[in-house]
Design an enzyme around this catalytic site. Structure first.
Site, mmCIF file in Angstrom:
data_model
loop_
_atom_site.group_PDB
_atom_site.id
_atom_site.type_symbol
_atom_site.label_atom_id
_atom_site.label_comp_id
_atom_site.label_asym_id
_atom_site.label_seq_id
_atom_site.Cartn_x
_atom_site.Cartn_y
_atom_site.Cartn_z
ATOM 1 N N ARG A 15 -46.395 81.905 -65.007
ATOM 2 C CA ARG A 15 -47.658 81.606 -65.690
ATOM 3 C C ARG A 15 -48.048 80.162 -65.401
ATOM 4 O O ARG A 15 -47.199 79.258 -65.394
ATOM 5 C CB ARG A 15 -47.518 81.810 -67.204
ATOM 6 C CG ARG A 15 -48.863 81.609 -67.921
ATOM 7 C CD ARG A 15 -48.750 81.778 -69.428
ATOM 8 N NE ARG A 15 -50.044 81.518 -70.040
ATOM 9 C CZ ARG A 15 -50.240 81.414 -71.351
ATOM 10 N NH1 ARG A 15 -49.214 81.559 -72.181
ATOM 11 N NH2 ARG A 15 -51.441 81.165 -71.832
ATOM 12 N N HIS A 16 -49.319 79.953 -65.151
ATOM 13 C CA HIS A 16 -49.794 78.589 -64.906
ATOM 14 C C HIS A 16 -49.496 77.691 -66.106
ATOM 15 O O HIS A 16 -49.283 78.160 -67.234
ATOM 16 C CB HIS A 16 -51.291 78.582 -64.601
ATOM 17 C CG HIS A 16 -52.147 79.053 -65.738
ATOM 18 N ND1 HIS A 16 -52.406 78.290 -66.863
ATOM 19 C CD2 HIS A 16 -52.808 80.211 -65.932
ATOM 20 C CE1 HIS A 16 -53.182 78.941 -67.688
ATOM 21 N NE2 HIS A 16 -53.438 80.121 -67.157
ATOM 22 N N TYR A 27 -59.832 82.597 -74.956
ATOM 23 C CA TYR A 27 -59.667 83.536 -73.845
ATOM 24 C C TYR A 27 -60.251 82.918 -72.569
ATOM 25 O O TYR A 27 -61.435 82.592 -72.518
ATOM 26 C CB TYR A 27 -60.357 84.864 -74.168
ATOM 27 C CG TYR A 27 -59.576 85.722 -75.129
ATOM 28 C CD1 TYR A 27 -58.926 86.870 -74.683
ATOM 29 C CD2 TYR A 27 -59.452 85.375 -76.480
ATOM 30 C CE1 TYR A 27 -58.190 87.661 -75.567
ATOM 31 C CE2 TYR A 27 -58.720 86.160 -77.365
ATOM 32 C CZ TYR A 27 -58.098 87.293 -76.897
ATOM 33 O OH TYR A 27 -57.361 88.067 -77.765
ATOM 34 N N GLU A 101 -56.940 86.787 -63.935
ATOM 35 C CA GLU A 101 -56.803 87.102 -65.350
ATOM 36 C C GLU A 101 -57.711 88.262 -65.732
ATOM 37 O O GLU A 101 -58.685 88.580 -65.041
ATOM 38 C CB GLU A 101 -57.135 85.858 -66.196
ATOM 39 C CG GLU A 101 -56.977 86.012 -67.700
ATOM 40 C CD GLU A 101 -55.578 86.440 -68.167
ATOM 41 O OE1 GLU A 101 -55.188 87.585 -67.854
ATOM 42 O OE2 GLU A 101 -54.920 85.638 -68.855
ATOM 43 N N ARG A 183 -48.426 89.838 -68.502
ATOM 44 C CA ARG A 183 -47.829 90.755 -69.476
ATOM 45 C C ARG A 183 -48.267 92.196 -69.192
ATOM 46 O O ARG A 183 -47.476 93.136 -69.327
ATOM 47 C CB ARG A 183 -48.205 90.323 -70.894
ATOM 48 C CG ARG A 183 -47.418 89.089 -71.348
ATOM 49 C CD ARG A 183 -47.816 88.659 -72.751
ATOM 50 N NE ARG A 183 -49.149 88.066 -72.767
ATOM 51 C CZ ARG A 183 -49.931 88.016 -73.838
ATOM 52 N NH1 ARG A 183 -49.538 88.577 -74.974
ATOM 53 N NH2 ARG A 183 -51.111 87.426 -73.784
#
Length: 232
Positions: A15-16, A27, A101, A183
């Site tokens: 993850r960044h 978000y 994303e 996820r």
């Protein structure tokens, strides 16, 4: 890994690092928010422990990298690997929208509480609160659309790793992307529907690991614990 699993290919979920919006919980899909100074430090700290020859994430054993096109993901790649590793990985790195994303659409930049309140005002979700894993995002992506693009990536990975389940060749895979999509990827890796409840956390700048049981490409698994000493 224990001896019986030695050589089994792995998939690293990176993850960044932190951004201003991860701090607040907004978000962040297509918005190109850069890493904070602390976010860059998170990634470099992980890299010192995990990345390098003989370490858990060994550049010489990587067959392919999938990198989200958002600046925060590309910057994470730049920090994670040193110059020599980036040169070695140049021909193996793919910047792809397939692991961007989740498209949040009308919910971009909002908090979960704001989304739920706005939907409630419109008479939605009378029986239960909005849940991205079930309901998706208005003007954005549904869970089914996310599933379709992630399954394409998983198919590519299993084509790469399938012939080398006993470590005959280094075929580790790295994904550098975002909190929701990674996820979601983990759920699909295990064959779960995105709507299936499976609470997971992945901190900014952190690295998760997936693999296989019994050296079988049709037995995907979480690798819940990793020996921090790497391998000889």
């Amino acid at each position: 890994m224990p001896d019986k699993d030695a050589g089994t290919p792995r998939v690293f979920l990176v993850r960044h690092g932190e951004t201003e919006w991860t701090i607040s919980g907004r978000y962040t899909g297509r918005s190109d928010i850069p890493l904070t100074t602390n976010g860059e430090h998170q990634v470099s700290s992980s890299a010192k422990v995990i990345v390098g020859n003989g370490k858990i994430l060994d550049p010489s054993k990587i067959a392919h990298l999938f990198i989200s096109p958002r600046t925060r993901a590309k910057r994470t790649y730049e920090i994670l690997f040193d110059g020599a590793a980036k040169k070695e990985l140049e021909s193996k790195s793919e910047i792809t929208e397939d692991i961007r994303e989740w498209e949040y659409g009308a919910y971009e930049g909002l908090l979960t509480a704001q989304i739920r309140a706005a939907r409630k005002e419109r008479g939605l979700d009378a029986e239960r609160p909005w849940n991205i894993w079930v309901d998706g995002c208005e003007d954005g992506e549904s869970a089914a659309e996310v599933t379709t693009r992630l399954d394409k990536v998983i198919s590519k990975i299993r084509e790469i790793q399938g012939p080398y389940m006993y470590g005959e060749k280094g075929v580790d895979i790295v994904l550098i992307a975002h909190g929701h999509i990674l996820r979601a990827f983990a759920k699909r890796w295990l064959g779960f529907e995105l709507s299936q409840r499976l609470p997971m956390m992945l901190e900014p700048g952190a690295i998760g690991v997936l693999s296989y049981e019994h050296h079988k490409v049709d037995e995907p698994a979480f690798l819940l614990g990793v020996n921090m000493g790497g391998a000889e």
